[in-house]
Design a protein around this motif. Sequence first.
Motif: not given
Length: 350
Positions: A185-210
Amino acid sequence: MLQPLVIGLGRSGSGLHLRTLVRLARRTAATGDPLVALPAVGCDPRAGELRAAPGEVTVAGTLDQALAQVDPATTVAHVCTPPRLRHEVVARLAGHGVRRLIVEKPLAASAAELDALVRLRDQEDLDLAVVAHWTSSRLAGLLRRLIRGGRLGALRRITVDQHKPRFLRSLTTDGHPTALDVEIPHSLGLVLDLAGPADLRAARCWDLRLTGRALPRLGGAHLELAHRSGVSTLLRSDLGAPVRQRSVVCEFEGGTATAHFPLSEDDDHAQLVVSPFGHGTAPMADGECEAGHHVFRDDALTDFFECAYRGFASGTAGAANFPLACATTRLLCAAREHCAVVPHVPAGSR
């Protein structure tokens, strides 16, 4: 002076908001223009387990108990609860006459909750600011001037890396259901401010492994955006990394600008490296950084709070950043939905 009321005394409320408010109170008092009335009032169900610094905070166990200690007309409520609880808390504050609020990002946990919060803000005429100290930092201001000035040519690509080891908090708290909710959330607002509105092209999450255990979708996140300005953005966050990093690389036609944000409250200095590709770049615009490596103080959260509190005094604190916060939350919700339907990724990397 305005009276802070901090709801939720976890890492954000206690470790960031309260500490910053004390710093701001001292700073403005020293200049003869006091802004923050201490002690702040804190609210958390674990009030009996928390240590309150004398003269800095008074802790209550319930919101009703906390509201009994403040005057709504002079209160600024800091909502530091998990996103899924934001609407309920803001509604209760509005019902008690509190109109000035600073809300942690992201604003909501779903698009429906965001819509409800927007309606509530409009119906109750709330002055609501969303925490966005990356966007309001000195470092971000320098990046904006580089983009507008054109000295390095047109902006083409942004790459953000936000990495840190986050094992203990992921094991002991449940306020962030996925890695998308931690650093992104920190950086997402920043890049929208710097480069303008955007559309999502790809997203993924992965597990935290211990060793012997895995925490689903808390290991890290990867987002790709296509801005309508033609800029492409890559956001990467590895929460199992052995070292911390908070950097933003802006690639222009004629060079790069690499911004390093402060890693924690332990040090408030930022760094910017401006690297033109050649000698044929355009003349420097007013306010732009010279080529080279720059190091400067950037206490962004304290500055953000001061700007917000002064804005509350004039009734304009949330007017500027609320639309950007909504756009950020909607993109984040789209990324969550995408990750929820794509095949599960047990592990990943930056």
